[in-house]
Design a protein around this motif. Structure first.
Motif, PDB file in Angstrom:
ATOM      1  N   THR A   1       0.831  -1.206   0.000  1.00 12.93           N
ATOM      2  CA  THR A   1       0.000   0.000   0.000  1.00 12.93           C
ATOM      3  C   THR A   1       0.861   1.251   0.000  1.00 12.93           C
ATOM      4  OG1 THR A   1      -1.781  -1.155   1.191  1.00 12.93           O
ATOM      5  CG2 THR A   1      -1.795   1.257   1.251  1.00 12.93           C
TER       6      THR A   1
ATOM      7  N   ALA B   1      -3.809   0.771  -4.078  1.00 10.92           N
ATOM      8  CA  ALA B   1      -3.581   0.960  -2.640  1.00 10.92           C
ATOM      9  C   ALA B   1      -4.896   1.076  -1.876  1.00 10.92           C
ATOM     10  CB  ALA B   1      -2.725   2.212  -2.409  1.00 10.92           C
TER      11      ALA B   1
ATOM     12  N   LEU C   1      -6.161  -2.497  -1.322  1.00  9.25           N
ATOM     13  CA  LEU C   1      -5.339  -3.193  -0.341  1.00  9.25           C
ATOM     14  C   LEU C   1      -5.603  -2.664   1.064  1.00  9.25           C
ATOM     15  CD1 LEU C   1      -1.907  -3.513  -2.211  1.00  9.25           C
ATOM     16  CD2 LEU C   1      -3.867  -5.061  -2.214  1.00  9.25           C
ATOM     17  N   ALA C   2      -5.816  -1.354   1.172  1.00  9.69           N
ATOM     18  CA  ALA C   2      -6.145  -0.771   2.476  1.00  9.69           C
ATOM     19  C   ALA C   2      -7.466  -1.328   2.992  1.00  9.69           C
ATOM     20  CB  ALA C   2      -6.208   0.750   2.373  1.00  9.69           C
TER      21      ALA C   2
ATOM     22  N   LEU D   1      -7.846   7.921   1.560  1.00 11.90           N
ATOM     23  CA  LEU D   1      -7.857   6.832   2.543  1.00 11.90           C
ATOM     24  C   LEU D   1      -8.467   7.287   3.857  1.00 11.90           C
ATOM     25  CD1 LEU D   1      -4.327   5.257   1.901  1.00 11.90           C
ATOM     26  CD2 LEU D   1      -6.538   4.138   1.544  1.00 11.90           C
TER      27      LEU D   1
END
Length: 257
Positions: free
Chosen positions: A127, A180, A183-184, A251
């Motif tokens: 990430t 990312a 994946l987070a 995020l």
């Protein structure tokens, strides 16, 4: 032994709904060419731009991670089938709407099929690496290649080279660094999401990081604008190009949601 099913997290369904509505509003602005407008839809879409889609990808990662935690190894095969379906649907959609996100989802899911069982440390490392890789690629490759920014059209989209460039690097939701977000989401699926204490902590932490990121970005943009306006553009939290400030904002806003 059959895994014990976990209670459904209804909050995730609500978050998916709001993220989906946000994506519809943003895409409506793009499709209607309402850039720079002052209407309610234009103002709202500007606030949601890049945030709603990022949240939706994070939620997809959470969903895949939770399914992987509950099921057997067949989840990888199921994820690949979903990826194939999304790729086909996305390619058809691209014939009428260049800003399609479905074919990006397909590639994210292909990576997820391989990484669902990866260690938490590896997922976290990937990430961070994806977020930091993009600025490096920006120094090596021409981000404007293929683009007509006035018309938002991509000249060689339907060539192999242009398609891969658009998919991996300078498209609407490029795999580097947008993977990312997925994946987070998988990482979050391994956290105690059913804990009220964790939920409150996640919301507060996400909100604080988001506010700090936006403030830091605004200060950096103001400072860099006096040196080089183009350099200042790289410090914004806008989704194009998806620089680290944007990724962190995306995020953290997804976590707060």
């Amino acid at each position: 032994m059959t895994p014990t099913p976990s209670p459904r997290l209804q909050g995730l369904d609500l978050a998916r709904y709001f993220a989906f509505v946000g994506m519809v509003i943003v895409n409506f602005k793009i499709a209607m060419g309402a850039e720079g407008g002052t209407g309610v839809v234009a103002i709202l879409s500007t606030a949601l731009e890049g945030r709603a889609a990022a949240c939706f990808v994070v939620l997809a990662g959470i969903g895949l991670g939770l399914a992987s935690n509950r099921s057997t190894d067949s989840i990888a095969a199921t994820t690949v089938r979903r990826a194939a379906f999304l790729m086909g649907l996305g390619m058809v959609n691209m014939l009428i709407f260049d800003a399609d996100i479905l074919h990006y989802y397909a590639v994210y899911f292909m990576f997820a099929a391989v990484l669902l069982r990866a260690s938490t440390r590896l997922l976290a490392s990937l990430t961070v690496m994806l977020i930091l890789m993009f600025p490096v690629m920006l120094l090596i490759f021409n981000y404007d290649s293929g683009w007509d920014w006035k018309l938002y059209t991509y000249a060689d989209l339907w060539t192999i080279r242009g398609f891969l460039r658009h998919l991996l690097f300078n498209g609407w939701h490029p795999v580097i660094p947008w993977l990312a977000f997925l994946l987070a989401g998988i990482l979050l699926s391994r956290m105690p999401l059913q804990s009220r204490r964790f939920q409150i902590g996640l919301i507060l932490t996400g909100a604080v990081i988001y506010a700090v990121t936006e403030a830091t970005s605004a200060i950096a943009v103001q400072s860099l604008r006096e040196i080089d306006p183009e350099l200042a553009d790289l410090a914004t939290t806008l989704p194009i190009p998806p620089m680290p400030f944007y990724m962190i904002a995306g995020l953290s806003s997804a976590a707060a949601s």
